[in-house]
Design a protein around this motif. Sequence first.
Motif, short mmCIF file in Angstrom:
data_model
loop_
_atom_site.label_atom_id
_atom_site.label_comp_id
_atom_site.label_asym_id
_atom_site.label_seq_id
_atom_site.Cartn_x
_atom_site.Cartn_y
_atom_site.Cartn_z
N TRP A 134 -52.13 130.00 -155.10
CA TRP A 134 -53.43 130.17 -155.73
C TRP A 134 -54.46 129.36 -154.93
O TRP A 134 -54.19 128.25 -154.50
CB TRP A 134 -53.42 129.66 -157.17
CG TRP A 134 -52.66 130.53 -158.13
CD1 TRP A 134 -51.34 130.52 -158.37
CD2 TRP A 134 -53.22 131.54 -158.97
NE1 TRP A 134 -51.00 131.46 -159.32
CE2 TRP A 134 -52.15 132.10 -159.71
CE3 TRP A 134 -54.51 132.02 -159.19
CZ2 TRP A 134 -52.33 133.12 -160.64
CZ3 TRP A 134 -54.70 133.03 -160.12
CH2 TRP A 134 -53.62 133.58 -160.83
N LEU A 162 -55.44 136.71 -148.40
CA LEU A 162 -55.80 136.32 -149.76
C LEU A 162 -57.25 136.74 -150.00
O LEU A 162 -58.13 136.48 -149.18
CB LEU A 162 -55.64 134.81 -149.94
CG LEU A 162 -55.89 134.26 -151.34
CD1 LEU A 162 -54.99 133.05 -151.60
CD2 LEU A 162 -57.34 133.85 -151.57
N SER A 175 -55.06 134.63 -156.56
CA SER A 175 -53.77 134.73 -155.88
C SER A 175 -53.55 136.18 -155.45
O SER A 175 -52.42 136.65 -155.35
CB SER A 175 -52.63 134.26 -156.79
OG SER A 175 -52.56 135.10 -157.94
N ASN A 188 -50.93 137.11 -158.25
CA ASN A 188 -49.57 136.73 -157.88
C ASN A 188 -48.95 137.64 -156.83
O ASN A 188 -47.75 137.90 -156.83
CB ASN A 188 -48.66 136.68 -159.11
CG ASN A 188 -48.80 135.38 -159.87
OD1 ASN A 188 -49.46 134.45 -159.42
ND2 ASN A 188 -48.19 135.31 -161.04
N TRP A 191 -47.68 134.94 -151.70
CA TRP A 191 -46.58 134.00 -151.91
C TRP A 191 -45.94 133.61 -150.59
O TRP A 191 -46.08 134.28 -149.56
CB TRP A 191 -45.54 134.58 -152.87
CG TRP A 191 -44.95 135.91 -152.44
CD1 TRP A 191 -45.45 137.15 -152.70
CD2 TRP A 191 -43.76 136.11 -151.66
NE1 TRP A 191 -44.66 138.12 -152.15
CE2 TRP A 191 -43.60 137.51 -151.50
CE3 TRP A 191 -42.82 135.26 -151.11
CZ2 TRP A 191 -42.55 138.06 -150.80
CZ3 TRP A 191 -41.76 135.80 -150.39
CH2 TRP A 191 -41.62 137.18 -150.25
#
Length: 403
Positions: A134, A162, A175, A188, A191
């Motif tokens: 995030w 991102l 995120s 999400n 990652w």
Amino acid sequence: MTINYMNRVNASACLLFSLIAATNSFASVKDSIINTENRTAVIEAENYSAQHNADTRRWIVFNSHSNNAHGLADSDKLHLEGASNNAYIELLPDTRTNHYEPLAHDVNFSATPGKLAVLTYPVYFEAPGKYFVWARAFSSGSEDNGLHVGINNTWPLSSQRLQLCEGKNKWTWSSNQRRKDNHCGTPNTIWLDIPESGVHNITISMREDGFELDKIILTKDPNYKPEGIGPNETRRQPSPLPSKETFVGIEEYSLILEATQNFESAGDIPFYKDHRNSALGIDARETQYRNVWATSKLEVPEKMWGKKAIASQNFKNVILVTLGEIDGESSYRVLLNGNEIGSFTNNETTTDYQENYFNLGSLTLKPSDIITVQAKAVTNAKIPENGGTAYARGRWRGLVFQK
């Protein structure tokens, strides 16, 4: 030779030194590291450890000391209000704020991660696995909202691009990963895979100039969603280093002969080992031990505390370290091969067991030399005890040798 002068550290100076040492951990941000707490690492963006590939675009730290008139191309003013830790970073110069301004590859836009303005953040991960990323960012246009994230000089596909779309003109968490079919992405989807526990370098690099970054979070919780300024940075500061408790005023030495470890009591008036105060002392409860010399001796070994046998060692100064006591001002003598080389008396003190330092001057030692230290248990008749007055116990801590 008898020496009547003293070189001692003033009581207040000793106390000040002790207080400073006790409260100073000698640790800066460079001595600390971000780690994970509850499977989450929190990073203040301005606390990066290094920046490279920064000749064309560069992350600039802004804080309460910064000025809007910084002289670099930028389309908006500073956004310190609401920034965590009252600081953030921005990629400048910012020369493309909207679609109508020219796009210059590898100047104001970089599709390739790791090519421009790369920041490094060492993070200690207690557990390997998948960590969702995030970023808390501030976007005021359509071309200042893209960033790349990497690890250990690699840029996995899962952490590129991102994107921040919602929450314009305010600090906002994202995120989301930009995709061809969804430029704004979904939460999400950014990652990193942490391969093993230990320290890994988390990196960020420019996608679009003008990007403003306040904080980064990496978490194993897929349902986690930060709010507001988010949690505090999970930086681990090292514990304070232990301060010296003995020989505190000694700033340099070649050799220290500690009284309790190197000297043996000799003669009719013995010393005892006061381990609590790291000193030899006289048991003044025994009346026959009062006001007479107690003696301790040491024979200089063949190797003279080194690895090889030598004929002699020269020292520019030797210091006798004694302990002051509130109930009496003990006297001391130091002898070499039976010849007195120094005699001293503690000054009156209001602080028990404070170190005193007495210079003996230069000294040459040879193997088999006998060093003798003597002390007296005395009273100043100021401290009542058992129907009489308390006695100072002639405590001394050691001899310090300086070359």
